[in-house]
Design a protein around this motif. Structure first.
Motif, PDB file in Angstrom:
ATOM      1  N   GLY B  31       0.829  -1.212   0.000  1.00 41.48           N
ATOM      2  CA  GLY B  31       0.000   0.000   0.000  1.00 41.48           C
ATOM      3  C   GLY B  31       0.856   1.253   0.000  1.00 41.48           C
ATOM      4  N   GLU B  60      -7.383   1.565 -11.472  1.00 41.69           N
ATOM      5  CA  GLU B  60      -7.878   2.656 -10.644  1.00 41.69           C
ATOM      6  C   GLU B  60      -9.396   2.546 -10.487  1.00 41.69           C
ATOM      7  OE1 GLU B  60      -6.531   6.447 -11.949  1.00 41.69           O
ATOM      8  OE2 GLU B  60      -7.442   7.476 -10.248  1.00 41.69           O
ATOM      9  N   GLY B  63     -10.315   0.068  -8.058  1.00 39.16           N
ATOM     10  CA  GLY B  63      -9.900   0.430  -6.704  1.00 39.16           C
ATOM     11  C   GLY B  63      -8.562  -0.102  -6.213  1.00 39.16           C
ATOM     12  N   TYR B  64      -7.786  -0.745  -7.075  1.00 39.37           N
ATOM     13  CA  TYR B  64      -6.506  -1.270  -6.608  1.00 39.37           C
ATOM     14  C   TYR B  64      -5.428  -0.192  -6.501  1.00 39.37           C
ATOM     15  CZ  TYR B  64      -8.011  -6.117  -6.791  1.00 39.37           C
ATOM     16  OH  TYR B  64      -8.638  -7.300  -6.542  1.00 39.37           O
ATOM     17  N   ILE B  65      -5.506   0.786  -7.360  1.00 42.40           N
ATOM     18  CA  ILE B  65      -4.507   1.858  -7.310  1.00 42.40           C
ATOM     19  C   ILE B  65      -5.213   3.215  -7.359  1.00 42.40           C
ATOM     20  CG2 ILE B  65      -2.797   0.411  -8.477  1.00 42.40           C
ATOM     21  CD1 ILE B  65      -3.144   2.160 -10.973  1.00 42.40           C
ATOM     22  N   TYR B  66      -4.463   4.246  -6.995  1.00 42.96           N
ATOM     23  CA  TYR B  66      -4.991   5.594  -7.167  1.00 42.96           C
ATOM     24  C   TYR B  66      -3.908   6.441  -7.823  1.00 42.96           C
ATOM     25  CZ  TYR B  66      -2.280   6.674  -2.948  1.00 42.96           C
ATOM     26  OH  TYR B  66      -1.275   6.811  -2.044  1.00 42.96           O
ATOM     27  N   ASN B  73       1.178   6.847 -10.224  1.00 46.35           N
ATOM     28  CA  ASN B  73       0.186   5.904  -9.734  1.00 46.35           C
ATOM     29  C   ASN B  73       0.691   5.182  -8.500  1.00 46.35           C
ATOM     30  OD1 ASN B  73      -1.958   5.908 -11.982  1.00 46.35           O
ATOM     31  ND2 ASN B  73      -0.025   5.758 -13.079  1.00 46.35           N
ATOM     32  N   SER B  76      -3.286   1.343  -3.644  1.00 46.98           N
ATOM     33  CA  SER B  76      -4.234   1.766  -2.606  1.00 46.98           C
ATOM     34  C   SER B  76      -3.867   1.142  -1.266  1.00 46.98           C
ATOM     35  CB  SER B  76      -5.648   1.357  -2.989  1.00 46.98           C
ATOM     36  OG  SER B  76      -6.034   2.006  -4.161  1.00 46.98           O
ATOM     37  N   GLU B  77      -4.079   1.891  -0.178  1.00 46.68           N
ATOM     38  CA  GLU B  77      -3.771   1.387   1.170  1.00 46.68           C
ATOM     39  C   GLU B  77      -4.727   0.265   1.526  1.00 46.68           C
ATOM     40  OE1 GLU B  77      -1.341   2.195   3.059  1.00 46.68           O
ATOM     41  OE2 GLU B  77      -0.559   4.004   2.084  1.00 46.68           O
ATOM     42  N   ILE B  79      -7.990  -1.860  -0.132  1.00 51.87           N
ATOM     43  CA  ILE B  79      -8.800  -2.039  -1.326  1.00 51.87           C
ATOM     44  C   ILE B  79     -10.271  -2.127  -0.935  1.00 51.87           C
ATOM     45  CG2 ILE B  79      -9.344  -3.651  -3.199  1.00 51.87           C
ATOM     46  CD1 ILE B  79      -5.898  -3.703  -2.580  1.00 51.87           C
ATOM     47  N   GLU B  80     -11.037  -1.248  -1.489  1.00 55.53           N
ATOM     48  CA  GLU B  80     -12.466  -1.195  -1.187  1.00 55.53           C
ATOM     49  C   GLU B  80     -13.127  -2.484  -1.660  1.00 55.53           C
ATOM     50  OE1 GLU B  80     -14.176   1.356   0.241  1.00 55.53           O
ATOM     51  OE2 GLU B  80     -12.266   2.356   0.650  1.00 55.53           O
TER      52      GLU B  80
END
Lengths: 299, 129
Positions: B31, B60, B63-66, B73, B76-77, B79-80
């Motif tokens: 993350g 993105e 929801g894996y990356i932002y 890029n 993500s800390e 993952i939703e």
């Protein structure tokens, strides 16, 4: 951006291209595919401003290309048979390019010497076909064009060189948003690097699309049912091709995969497999629909 | 790191998405870690930069990356889990594999045991953080 609008071209009585509409965005790699004699090279030559269209417009950055020096010095057209002046050495040819192309970079030329590893004092006509092509690439990359038009570019290059050339092309696209148009019969080669594809057949552009969209719109489906395949299902699906191997049916289906796979699943098949098509298969089926089928010829 | 199979039927961008996803799920990419830039990755893999851009956008979206404008890029800390589409697919795969395991003669308690171990590992890993 390159815009081709309703372009027609014929030579004497033969119509080579009819009603071609095409847009290529900056920074895109466009792969032009087509059967033999489909008009690929003619289209490239029109875009490069070497031929004049009978009707329609060809614009690069909103300006007509034909006889437009300002635009012509910003792109390179690498023809299927590279042309060099007789008895010129690589160095002399590079000097010529430097005079013609304002964006030519000596520095780049020298850096690229590591890639090509050729003697600058060599006369080009003495080099082999493949090496001559390497020289053409070397000069093209050194000229740092905004647009690179490649006609069957990898013919005669060995696998290592092919990979290197593609890598340099990709670096230029990533770094300075170079636009590339590449024609080839080698579908795999085009598939690897292109983001957009056009398929030309008998002077008409059958398909022009984003490669991923193209791939996600046509699928190979393998199904087996207890008993026969429900005919109701077959009517609902857009089937391009079908084949039976034992109890397993093979279909080429057009449409959204998620939609039709849940539809097929509602008929409870014993076996259901969904595979994306390779570009080669897409090419074959799309052409087949237009009556350019592959038939096994027995002699 | 990433390995693209040009012979595969799977579109290149899908291969990229799947592989990066796997690296994030398995913890190889942590993350907050920055992903290589489009330019660098394009050059390393000899893959069209537009394809890489597309893969990043897809990652993105699910929801894996932002991405941070001008910076790049990042993983993500957290993952939703809100992505139902993704979850549904995993569930289907899980069902398919479980069916296969039972068909091949795996005992149901063995299957349950495997699941329990995975769950235990996952929770254990969380406590360590």
């Amino acid at each position: 951006m390159i815009e081709v609008k309703k372009v027609y071209k014929s030579f004497q009585n033969a119509t080579v291209l009819s009603n071609i509409d095409l847009q290529i965005e900056k920074g895109s790699i466009f792969g032009l595919l087509g059967s033999n004699g489909a008009g690929k090279t003619t289209l490239l030559k029109l875009i490069a401003g070497l031929y004049k269209q009978d009707r329609g417009d060809i614009l690069i950055d909103k300006k007509p290309v034909f006889e437009n020096e300002d635009i012509k010095q910003r792109f390179i057209f690498l023809t299927d048979i590279p042309y060099f002046f007789p008895h010129y050495t690589i160095k002399q040819m590079a000097n010529f390019y430097e005079n013609i192309y304002p964006s030519f970079s000596r520095e780049r030329f020298q850096t690229l010497q590591d890639v090509f590893d050729l003697d600058l004092k060599q006369k080009i006509y003495r080099l082999s076909k493949g090496v001559q092509r390497q020289v053409a690439f070397w000069l093209a990359f050194s000229a740092m064009p905004e647009l690179l038009i490649l006609d069957e570019p990898f013919d005669g290059l060995d696998p290592v060189m092919r990979k290197k050339m593609k890598n340099i092309i990709i670096q230029d696209v990533a770094a300075r948003e170079m636009t590339v148009i590449v024609s080839s019969h080698n579908l795999q080669e085009v598939e690897d690097i292109s983001d957009h594809i056009g398929i030309l057949h008998k002077g008409e552009l059958l398909i022009k699309r984003n490669l991923d969209d193209l791939k996600s719109n046509i699928h190979k489906v393998q199904i087996a049912f207890q008993g026969s395949v429900p005919s109701e299902m077959l009517q609902q699906l857009q089937i391009v091709y079908q084949e039976q191997r034992g109890s397993v049916h093979l279909f080429i289906v057009k449409g959204n995969a998620d939609e039709f796979s849940s539809y097929i699943k509602s008929f409870k098949p014993l076996l259901f497999d969904l595979l994306p098509l390779t570009l080669e298969e897409i090419f074959i089926y799309e052409m087949g629909e237009k009556g350019y089928a592959i038939e096994n010829i027995l002699i | 790191m990433l390995d693209i199979d040009f012979r595969s039927r799977k579109p290149i961008y899908e291969q990229l998405v799947d592989q990066i996803k796997e690296m994030i799920v398995s913890g190889v990419l942590k993350g907050g870690e920055q992903l290589p830039s489009v330019r660098v990755l394009a050059q390393q893999l000899t893959v069209n930069p537009n394809t890489i851009q597309k893969a990043y956008r897809e990652l993105e979206r699910i929801g894996y990356i932002y991405s941070i404008q001008g910076k790049g890029n990042f993983v993500s800390e957290k993952i939703e889990a809100s992505n139902q589409e993704e979850l549904k697919m995993v569930k289907e795969n899980l069902q398919k594999l479980a069916q296969q395991a039972l068909f091949l003669g795996m005992q149901s308690d063995e299957l349950l045991q495997i699941m329990e171990e995975i769950i235990k590992d996952h929770q254990g890993g969380k406590r360590d953080d």
